[in-house]
Design an enzyme around this catalytic site. Structure first.
Site, PDB file in Angstrom:
ATOM      1  N   GLY A 190      49.872  37.822  25.842  1.00 24.97           N
ATOM      2  CA  GLY A 190      49.455  38.570  27.026  1.00 24.97           C
ATOM      3  C   GLY A 190      49.423  37.692  28.261  1.00 24.97           C
ATOM      4  O   GLY A 190      49.122  36.502  28.185  1.00 24.97           O
ATOM      5  N   VAL A 191      49.777  38.302  29.374  1.00 23.12           N
ATOM      6  CA  VAL A 191      49.746  37.595  30.660  1.00 23.12           C
ATOM      7  C   VAL A 191      48.909  38.453  31.615  1.00 23.12           C
ATOM      8  O   VAL A 191      49.038  39.689  31.631  1.00 23.12           O
ATOM      9  CB  VAL A 191      51.177  37.381  31.208  1.00 23.12           C
ATOM     10  CG1 VAL A 191      51.157  36.839  32.626  1.00 23.12           C
ATOM     11  CG2 VAL A 191      51.962  36.446  30.291  1.00 23.12           C
ATOM     12  N   TYR A 239      49.003  52.260  14.797  1.00 26.93           N
ATOM     13  CA  TYR A 239      47.811  51.864  15.548  1.00 26.93           C
ATOM     14  C   TYR A 239      46.835  53.036  15.649  1.00 26.93           C
ATOM     15  O   TYR A 239      47.247  54.192  15.645  1.00 26.93           O
ATOM     16  CB  TYR A 239      48.187  51.469  16.989  1.00 26.93           C
ATOM     17  CG  TYR A 239      49.068  50.250  17.092  1.00 26.93           C
ATOM     18  CD1 TYR A 239      48.522  48.974  17.112  1.00 26.93           C
ATOM     19  CD2 TYR A 239      50.452  50.372  17.187  1.00 26.93           C
ATOM     20  CE1 TYR A 239      49.329  47.852  17.221  1.00 26.93           C
ATOM     21  CE2 TYR A 239      51.269  49.249  17.292  1.00 26.93           C
ATOM     22  CZ  TYR A 239      50.691  48.001  17.312  1.00 26.93           C
ATOM     23  OH  TYR A 239      51.492  46.891  17.420  1.00 26.93           O
ATOM     24  N   HIS A 265      54.423  43.199  15.881  1.00 25.93           N
ATOM     25  CA  HIS A 265      54.319  44.650  16.004  1.00 25.93           C
ATOM     26  C   HIS A 265      54.020  44.994  17.462  1.00 25.93           C
ATOM     27  O   HIS A 265      53.314  44.246  18.134  1.00 25.93           O
ATOM     28  CB  HIS A 265      53.190  45.177  15.111  1.00 25.93           C
ATOM     29  CG  HIS A 265      53.415  44.866  13.668  1.00 25.93           C
ATOM     30  ND1 HIS A 265      52.447  44.368  12.852  1.00 25.93           N
ATOM     31  CD2 HIS A 265      54.527  44.957  12.914  1.00 25.93           C
ATOM     32  CE1 HIS A 265      52.936  44.177  11.644  1.00 25.93           C
ATOM     33  NE2 HIS A 265      54.213  44.513  11.657  1.00 25.93           N
ATOM     34  N   ASN A 308      55.145  50.731  24.569  1.00 22.61           N
ATOM     35  CA  ASN A 308      54.994  49.518  25.406  1.00 22.61           C
ATOM     36  C   ASN A 308      56.381  48.984  25.813  1.00 22.61           C
ATOM     37  O   ASN A 308      56.884  47.982  25.303  1.00 22.61           O
ATOM     38  CB  ASN A 308      54.212  48.460  24.621  1.00 22.61           C
ATOM     39  CG  ASN A 308      53.822  47.275  25.475  1.00 22.61           C
ATOM     40  OD1 ASN A 308      54.287  47.125  26.607  1.00 22.61           O
ATOM     41  ND2 ASN A 308      52.965  46.422  24.941  1.00 22.61           N
ATOM     42  N   TYR A 355      60.851  41.367  24.591  1.00 29.64           N
ATOM     43  CA  TYR A 355      61.292  40.837  23.285  1.00 29.64           C
ATOM     44  C   TYR A 355      62.805  41.000  23.093  1.00 29.64           C
ATOM     45  O   TYR A 355      63.462  40.123  22.538  1.00 29.64           O
ATOM     46  CB  TYR A 355      60.525  41.515  22.147  1.00 29.64           C
ATOM     47  CG  TYR A 355      59.081  41.069  22.080  1.00 29.64           C
ATOM     48  CD1 TYR A 355      58.768  39.729  21.896  1.00 29.64           C
ATOM     49  CD2 TYR A 355      58.035  41.972  22.218  1.00 29.64           C
ATOM     50  CE1 TYR A 355      57.445  39.302  21.858  1.00 29.64           C
ATOM     51  CE2 TYR A 355      56.710  41.552  22.182  1.00 29.64           C
ATOM     52  CZ  TYR A 355      56.427  40.209  21.998  1.00 29.64           C
ATOM     53  OH  TYR A 355      55.124  39.778  21.960  1.00 29.64           O
ATOM     54  N   TYR A 386      54.113  35.091  12.531  1.00 30.10           N
ATOM     55  CA  TYR A 386      53.732  36.410  13.026  1.00 30.10           C
ATOM     56  C   TYR A 386      53.037  36.238  14.377  1.00 30.10           C
ATOM     57  O   TYR A 386      52.071  35.483  14.488  1.00 30.10           O
ATOM     58  CB  TYR A 386      52.799  37.081  12.018  1.00 30.10           C
ATOM     59  CG  TYR A 386      52.285  38.416  12.477  1.00 30.10           C
ATOM     60  CD1 TYR A 386      53.171  39.457  12.755  1.00 30.10           C
ATOM     61  CD2 TYR A 386      50.928  38.665  12.634  1.00 30.10           C
ATOM     62  CE1 TYR A 386      52.722  40.696  13.184  1.00 30.10           C
ATOM     63  CE2 TYR A 386      50.463  39.899  13.058  1.00 30.10           C
ATOM     64  CZ  TYR A 386      51.366  40.902  13.331  1.00 30.10           C
ATOM     65  OH  TYR A 386      50.923  42.132  13.763  1.00 30.10           O
ATOM     66  N   LEU A 404      50.570  37.415  16.734  1.00 30.11           N
ATOM     67  CA  LEU A 404      49.417  38.335  16.741  1.00 30.11           C
ATOM     68  C   LEU A 404      49.176  38.872  18.144  1.00 30.11           C
ATOM     69  O   LEU A 404      48.747  40.011  18.313  1.00 30.11           O
ATOM     70  CB  LEU A 404      48.139  37.608  16.329  1.00 30.11           C
ATOM     71  CG  LEU A 404      47.854  37.264  14.891  1.00 30.11           C
ATOM     72  CD1 LEU A 404      48.585  36.014  14.488  1.00 30.11           C
ATOM     73  CD2 LEU A 404      46.367  37.044  14.711  1.00 30.11           C
TER      74      LEU A 404
HETATM   75  C1  LIG Z   1      54.911  41.714  27.922  1.00 25.80           C
HETATM   76  C2  LIG Z   1      54.323  40.585  28.752  1.00 25.80           C
HETATM   77  C3  LIG Z   1      53.637  39.589  27.833  1.00 25.80           C
HETATM   78  C4  LIG Z   1      55.441  39.906  29.540  1.00 25.80           C
HETATM   79  O1  LIG Z   1      54.873  38.809  30.250  1.00 25.80           O
HETATM   80  P1  LIG Z   1      55.562  38.193  31.573  1.00 25.80           P
HETATM   81  O2  LIG Z   1      54.979  36.863  31.825  1.00 25.80           O
HETATM   82  O3  LIG Z   1      55.460  39.195  32.664  1.00 25.80           O
HETATM   83  O4  LIG Z   1      57.058  38.081  31.089  1.00 25.80           O
HETATM   84  P2  LIG Z   1      58.228  37.199  31.789  1.00 25.80           P
HETATM   85  O5  LIG Z   1      57.934  37.052  33.244  1.00 25.80           O
HETATM   86  O6  LIG Z   1      58.389  35.964  31.008  1.00 25.80           O
HETATM   87  O7  LIG Z   1      59.451  38.179  31.599  1.00 25.80           O
HETATM   88  C5  LIG Z   1      60.668  37.786  31.019  1.00 25.80           C
HETATM   89  C6  LIG Z   1      61.608  38.951  31.008  1.00 25.80           C
HETATM   90  O8  LIG Z   1      61.098  40.001  30.185  1.00 25.80           O
HETATM   91  C7  LIG Z   1      61.457  41.279  30.763  1.00 25.80           C
HETATM   92  N1  LIG Z   1      60.269  41.981  31.226  1.00 25.80           N
HETATM   93  C8  LIG Z   1      59.007  41.508  31.229  1.00 25.80           C
HETATM   94  N2  LIG Z   1      58.174  42.469  31.723  1.00 25.80           N
HETATM   95  C9  LIG Z   1      58.947  43.533  32.002  1.00 25.80           C
HETATM   96  C10 LIG Z   1      58.670  44.824  32.536  1.00 25.80           C
HETATM   97  N3  LIG Z   1      57.437  45.229  32.881  1.00 25.80           N
HETATM   98  N4  LIG Z   1      59.694  45.685  32.693  1.00 25.80           N
HETATM   99  C11 LIG Z   1      60.968  45.323  32.351  1.00 25.80           C
HETATM  100  N5  LIG Z   1      61.294  44.110  31.871  1.00 25.80           N
HETATM  101  C12 LIG Z   1      60.289  43.225  31.680  1.00 25.80           C
HETATM  102  C13 LIG Z   1      62.335  40.944  31.954  1.00 25.80           C
HETATM  103  O9  LIG Z   1      63.667  40.877  31.504  1.00 25.80           O
HETATM  104  C14 LIG Z   1      61.819  39.578  32.352  1.00 25.80           C
HETATM  105  O10 LIG Z   1      62.774  38.824  33.068  1.00 25.80           O
HETATM  106  P3  LIG Z   1      62.924  39.037  34.683  1.00 25.80           P
HETATM  107  O11 LIG Z   1      61.547  39.024  35.250  1.00 25.80           O
HETATM  108  O12 LIG Z   1      63.751  37.860  35.105  1.00 25.80           O
HETATM  109  O13 LIG Z   1      63.603  40.370  34.839  1.00 25.80           O
HETATM  110  C15 LIG Z   1      53.291  41.154  29.796  1.00 25.80           C
HETATM  111  O14 LIG Z   1      53.884  42.259  30.448  1.00 25.80           O
HETATM  112  C16 LIG Z   1      51.973  41.561  29.206  1.00 25.80           C
HETATM  113  O15 LIG Z   1      51.051  40.763  29.086  1.00 25.80           O
HETATM  114  N6  LIG Z   1      51.850  42.862  28.832  1.00 25.80           N
HETATM  115  C17 LIG Z   1      50.598  43.368  28.268  1.00 25.80           C
HETATM  116  C18 LIG Z   1      50.327  42.803  26.907  1.00 25.80           C
HETATM  117  C19 LIG Z   1      51.457  43.142  25.947  1.00 25.80           C
HETATM  118  O16 LIG Z   1      51.999  44.222  25.951  1.00 25.80           O
HETATM  119  N7  LIG Z   1      51.778  42.171  25.085  1.00 25.80           N
HETATM  120  C20 LIG Z   1      52.777  42.306  24.077  1.00 25.80           C
HETATM  121  C21 LIG Z   1      52.178  42.936  22.887  1.00 25.80           C
HETATM  122  S1  LIG Z   1      53.227  42.783  21.501  1.00 25.80           S
END
Ligand SMILES: CC(C)(COP(=O)(O)OP(=O)(O)OC[C@H]1O[C@@H](n2cnc3c(N)ncnc32)[C@H](O)[C@@H]1OP(=O)(O)O)[C@@H](O)C(=O)NCCC(=O)NCCS
Length: 251
Positions: free
Chosen positions: A108-109, A172, A145, A150, A157, A103, A105
Site C-alpha cells: 500500500g502507498v 473476501y 490476492h 481493484n 501488477y 506471498y 500479504l
Molecule cells: C496499487 C498501489 C499499491 C500502487 O502504488 P503506486 O505507488 O501508486 O504505484 P506506482 O506509482 O509504482 O505505479 C506503477 C505503475 O502501475 C500502474 N498503476 C498504478 N496505479 C494505477 C492506477 N490508479 N491506475 C492505472 N494504473 C496504475 C501504472 O502503470 C503505473 O505506472 P505510471 O504511473 O508510469 O503509469 C496503490 O494504488 C495503492 O496503495 N492502492 C491501495 C492499496 C492496494 O490496492 N494495494 C494492493 C492490494 S493487492
C-alpha cells in the site's frame, strides 16, 4: 513540447528522496493509519505485531522525510504450505513440496503519494532480495490476492508481468458483503506454471514409458489367444486376473 513538459514533471515526481527500511514494532500505530487509508478492511492488532516482529515476513517501509508513505509485506513459504484450495497448483508438479514461493500479504502507498513509483520501488527491492537470495531464498513464484474491483492494483501488477491465475468467488468479506477476487502470479528464478507444452510432452512421454504400451499389447493379445483357445473343446479354462478380482464369471 507539451509532451516533454509532462514527462519532466513525471520524472521529477518520481525522483522523490525515498528511503527504505524494515518495519519494526515501533511503527505499528503509523502503519495502522497507513493501512486505513489504503485498504477497505481493518487488520487486527496482532497482524501488525506479527508482520513487524516475526522474521518469516519481509516487511519493508518506504520513508519520505521520516514518514512511512508505503509498505510491502511478503511471506516466504514452501509450495506445500500454499493455501490448498486456491493456489496450491501455481507451480508445475516438477517443483517439489519444499520449493519456496512468496506471498504478498500487503502492498500500500499513501493516497497522497501514488503514481510516483513508490510501489514499484518497494516491489523492486523485494525482487532484488529474492534474486540475490541474501535474506530470502530464491523463490520460484510470487503470488497474491486482489479484489476483483481493484483496477489500479490489477493494472499495477499487470505492469510488472504478473499473470492472472484464478477467479476467487466470494473470497473476501467486506462490511459483511462477499466480494470476489483474483489471484495473480509472477514466476521467478526458473519457476513455471503446471502443464506448459514442454511439460505436457515430457509427462506424456514418461507416462507412456512407464506403461510400456508394447508390452501391454503383447500381454493383451496373449490373453485373448489363451481365452479363445480355452473355448475349444478339451482345453483348460483361462481366467483373467482382473476379471477374477472383480468377481466376474468366465466360461
Ligand atoms: C496499487 C498501489 C499499491 C500502487 O502504488 P503506486 O505507488 O501508486 O504505484 P506506482 O506509482 O509504482 O505505479 C506503477 C505503475 O502501475 C500502474 N498503476 C498504478 N496505479 C494505477 C492506477 N490508479 N491506475 C492505472 N494504473 C496504475 C501504472 O502503470 C503505473 O505506472 P505510471 O504511473 O508510469 O503509469 C496503490 O494504488 C495503492 O496503495 N492502492 C491501495 C492499496 C492496494 O490496492 N494495494 C494492493 C492490494 S493487492
Amino acid at each position: 513540447m507539451e509532451c516533454s513538459t509532462v514527462d519532466t514533471t513525471k520524472a521529477r515526481f518520481k525522483a522523490l528522496p525515498l528511503q527504505f527500511r524494515f518495519l519494526n514494532t515501533g511503527d505499528i500505530e503509523e502503519l495502522k493509519l497507513l493501512c486505513k487509508s489504503c485498504f477497505p478492511l481493518d487488520y487486527p492488532h496482532y497482524w501488525f505485531t506479527l508482520i513487524t516482529s516475526d522474521c518469516r515476513f519481509y516487511s519493508l517501509a518506504a520513508m519520505l522525510n521520516g514518514k512511512i508513505v508505503g509498505m510491502l509485506v511478503a511471506e516466504v513459504k514452501c509450495k506445500c504450505q500454499v493455501q490448498y484450495e486456491h493456489d496450491s497448483d501455481i507451480l508445475a508438479s516438477s517443483f517439489g513440496p519444499d520449493t519456496p514461493v512468496a506471498y504478498i500479504l500487503s502492498l500500500g502507498v499513501h493516497p497522497l503519494y501514488r503514481r510516483k513509483g513508490i510501489a514499484t520501488e518497494l516491489f523492486q527491492k523485494l525482487m532484488t532480495e529474492m534474486s540475490t537470495g541474501t535474506t530470502l531464498v530464491k523463490v520460484k513464484a510470487i503470488y497474491l490476492h486482489v479484489l476483483a474491483t481493484n483496477l489500479s492494483a490489477i493494472r499495477f501488477y499487470l505492469g510488472l508481468n504478473f499473470q492472472r491465475w484464478r477467479y476467487l468467488k466470494s473470497y473476501y468479506v467486506i462490511d459483511g458483503q462477499f466480494c470476489d477476487g483474483f489471484s495473480y502470479v509472477l514466476y521467478t528464478n526458473g519457476g513455471r506454471p503446471p502443464w506448459s507444452y514442454s511439460e505436457l510432452i515430457a509427462n506424456t512421454a514418461s507416462a507412456l514409458q512407464d506403461l510400456q504400451p508394447c508390452k501391454i499389447t503383447v500381454r493383451f493379445m496373449s490373453w485373448i489367444i489363451s481365452y479363445f483357445t480355452a473355448l475349444l473343446p478339451g482345453c483348460p479354462k483361462v481366467v483373467s486376473p482382473t476379471l477374477h478380482k472383480a468377481n466376474c464369471r468366465v466360461l
